[in-house]
Write an enzyme that holds these catalytic residues in place. Structure first.
Site, PDB file in Angstrom:
ATOM      1  N   GLY A  79      -6.946  12.365  -1.549  1.00  0.00           N
ATOM      2  CA  GLY A  79      -6.888  11.265  -2.520  1.00  0.00           C
ATOM      3  C   GLY A  79      -8.147  11.246  -3.370  1.00  0.00           C
ATOM      4  O   GLY A  79      -8.090  11.128  -4.599  1.00  0.00           O
ATOM      5  N   GLU A 110      -2.544  -2.750   0.996  1.00  0.00           N
ATOM      6  CA  GLU A 110      -3.948  -2.921   1.425  1.00  0.00           C
ATOM      7  C   GLU A 110      -4.675  -1.594   1.589  1.00  0.00           C
ATOM      8  O   GLU A 110      -5.866  -1.479   1.306  1.00  0.00           O
ATOM      9  CB  GLU A 110      -3.987  -3.709   2.743  1.00  0.00           C
ATOM     10  N   TYR A 145      -9.204   2.479  -3.242  1.00  0.00           N
ATOM     11  CA  TYR A 145      -9.714   2.378  -4.617  1.00  0.00           C
ATOM     12  C   TYR A 145     -11.091   1.700  -4.643  1.00  0.00           C
ATOM     13  O   TYR A 145     -11.961   2.107  -5.416  1.00  0.00           O
ATOM     14  CB  TYR A 145      -8.738   1.601  -5.510  1.00  0.00           C
TER      15      TYR A 145
HETATM   16  C1  LIG Z   1      -3.892   5.898  -1.289  1.00  0.00           C
HETATM   17  C2  LIG Z   1      -4.047   7.402  -1.046  1.00  0.00           C
HETATM   18  C3  LIG Z   1      -3.808   8.170  -2.352  1.00  0.00           C
HETATM   19  C4  LIG Z   1      -5.506   7.677  -0.558  1.00  0.00           C
HETATM   20  O1  LIG Z   1      -5.667   9.058  -0.345  1.00  0.00           O
HETATM   21  P1  LIG Z   1      -6.296   9.617   1.025  1.00  0.00           P
HETATM   22  O2  LIG Z   1      -6.265  11.094   0.940  1.00  0.00           O
HETATM   23  O3  LIG Z   1      -5.588   8.990   2.158  1.00  0.00           O
HETATM   24  O4  LIG Z   1      -7.790   9.074   0.977  1.00  0.00           O
HETATM   25  P2  LIG Z   1      -9.118   9.954   1.211  1.00  0.00           P
HETATM   26  O5  LIG Z   1      -9.035  10.608   2.529  1.00  0.00           O
HETATM   27  O6  LIG Z   1      -9.344  10.849   0.030  1.00  0.00           O
HETATM   28  O7  LIG Z   1     -10.227   8.814   1.252  1.00  0.00           O
HETATM   29  C5  LIG Z   1     -11.348   8.803   0.369  1.00  0.00           C
HETATM   30  C6  LIG Z   1     -12.346   7.790   0.882  1.00  0.00           C
HETATM   31  O8  LIG Z   1     -11.715   6.501   0.919  1.00  0.00           O
HETATM   32  C7  LIG Z   1     -11.777   5.991   2.242  1.00  0.00           C
HETATM   33  N1  LIG Z   1     -10.523   5.300   2.562  1.00  0.00           N
HETATM   34  C8  LIG Z   1      -9.269   5.783   2.454  1.00  0.00           C
HETATM   35  N2  LIG Z   1      -8.377   4.858   2.877  1.00  0.00           N
HETATM   36  C9  LIG Z   1      -9.117   3.795   3.268  1.00  0.00           C
HETATM   37  C10 LIG Z   1      -8.796   2.533   3.838  1.00  0.00           C
HETATM   38  N3  LIG Z   1      -7.534   2.178   4.078  1.00  0.00           N
HETATM   39  N4  LIG Z   1      -9.805   1.678   4.128  1.00  0.00           N
HETATM   40  C11 LIG Z   1     -11.098   2.006   3.888  1.00  0.00           C
HETATM   41  N5  LIG Z   1     -11.475   3.201   3.357  1.00  0.00           N
HETATM   42  C12 LIG Z   1     -10.484   4.071   3.060  1.00  0.00           C
HETATM   43  C13 LIG Z   1     -11.944   7.190   3.143  1.00  0.00           C
HETATM   44  O9  LIG Z   1     -12.563   6.836   4.353  1.00  0.00           O
HETATM   45  C14 LIG Z   1     -12.816   8.104   2.300  1.00  0.00           C
HETATM   46  O10 LIG Z   1     -14.155   7.696   2.406  1.00  0.00           O
HETATM   47  P3  LIG Z   1     -15.374   8.783   2.296  1.00  0.00           P
HETATM   48  O11 LIG Z   1     -15.401   9.227   0.860  1.00  0.00           O
HETATM   49  O12 LIG Z   1     -16.569   8.005   2.700  1.00  0.00           O
HETATM   50  O13 LIG Z   1     -15.035   9.894   3.227  1.00  0.00           O
HETATM   51  C15 LIG Z   1      -3.071   7.917   0.042  1.00  0.00           C
HETATM   52  O14 LIG Z   1      -3.358   7.281   1.253  1.00  0.00           O
HETATM   53  C16 LIG Z   1      -1.599   7.705  -0.283  1.00  0.00           C
HETATM   54  O15 LIG Z   1      -0.984   8.545  -0.930  1.00  0.00           O
HETATM   55  N6  LIG Z   1      -1.007   6.568   0.191  1.00  0.00           N
HETATM   56  C17 LIG Z   1       0.438   6.311   0.041  1.00  0.00           C
HETATM   57  C18 LIG Z   1       0.851   6.144  -1.392  1.00  0.00           C
HETATM   58  C19 LIG Z   1       0.114   5.025  -2.098  1.00  0.00           C
HETATM   59  O16 LIG Z   1      -0.008   3.921  -1.611  1.00  0.00           O
HETATM   60  N7  LIG Z   1      -0.360   5.357  -3.322  1.00  0.00           N
HETATM   61  C20 LIG Z   1      -1.050   4.416  -4.172  1.00  0.00           C
HETATM   62  C21 LIG Z   1      -0.070   3.619  -4.956  1.00  0.00           C
HETATM   63  S1  LIG Z   1      -0.913   2.482  -6.036  1.00  0.00           S
END
Ligand SMILES: CC(C)(COP(=O)(O)OP(=O)(O)OC[C@H]1O[C@@H](n2cnc3c(N)ncnc32)[C@H](O)[C@@H]1OP(=O)(O)O)[C@@H](O)C(=O)NCCC(=O)NCCS
Length: 172
Positions: A108, A136, A142
């Site tokens: 992400g 959430e 974000y």
């Molecule tokens: C939202 C989404 C894109 C995030 O991508 P991800 O690959 O899971 O997140 P990452 O592993 O890249 O996380 C990046 C950073 O954010 C933090 N983070 C990610 N999710 C978090 C959470 N729920 N709470 C706190 N921190 C979080 C990670 O710990 C990481 O921190 P770091 O840089 O210190 O290591 C992914 O979870 C997803 O596709 N979710 C389902 C679809 C969705 O909801 N999309 C958004 C629609 S608006």
């Protein structure tokens, strides 16, 4: 890890439809009715609709390929393609979706950084997005990426009006 970000073109239409439907359904199936979900999937991700989006010169789609598998995608909008009138100094992340099995692996963040690179290259001053108030996990993600809430807008899931938070990250 083997990871690649690939820009989509019209030949990717079918694959884009599959990954769009799968990831949207997985993300929101538990919090929405089957009827509203079905209506949304059929309209937002119809081949006709996606084809229009893919061929809009103000939109860009990217696949993220992890160990040779397409595991998610990113959709960016500028200019009139943005879903709110944010003007020419803004870039919208309209969609950022990963399959469940690869979440929380840094992909992400990689996609957000891709969006930031493109925004900077095209002299944008901010990046913004809409996120469902009940998502959430994405909101926390974000915030971690430096976005702050700057407003709200409505989003329709089938016939249900839902509230999206608008979140923004300034680039200068
Ligand atoms: C939202 C989404 C894109 C995030 O991508 P991800 O690959 O899971 O997140 P990452 O592993 O890249 O996380 C990046 C950073 O954010 C933090 N983070 C990610 N999710 C978090 C959470 N729920 N709470 C706190 N921190 C979080 C990670 O710990 C990481 O921190 P770091 O840089 O210190 O290591 C992914 O979870 C997803 O596709 N979710 C389902 C679809 C969705 O909801 N999309 C958004 C629609 S608006």
């Amino acid at each position: 890890m083997t990871v690649e970000i690939k820009k989509c073109n019209i030949e990717d239409l079918q694959t884009l439809q599959e990954i769009s439907k799968e990831t949207f359904y997985d993300a929101f199936k538990d919090q929405n009715s089957t009827e509203n979900m079905k209506a949304y999937l059929e309209s937002a991700f119809s081949l006709n609709h996606l084809k229009k989006e893919l061929t809009n010169i103000s939109s860009q789609f990217f696949f993220v390929i992890f160990h040779n598998e397409i595991v998610g995608y990113l959709k960016l909008n500028t200019g009139d393609a943005q879903s709110e009138k944010m003007g020419d100094e803004s870039l919208e992340i309209e969609r950022i979706y990963l399959k469940g099995k690869v979440q929380k692996n840094g992909l992400g963040k990689l996609l957000i950084n891709k969006a930031i690179d493109i925004a900077i290259e095209s002299n944008k001053k901010k990046i913004w997005l809409g996120v469902w108030e009940k998502n959430e996990n994405a909101i926390a993600f974000y915030q971690k990426m430096g976005f702050v809430q700057t407003g709200t807008h409505s989003f329709y899931m089938g016939d249900e009006e839902q509230l999206d938070f608008i979140m923004t990250k300034a680039l200068i």
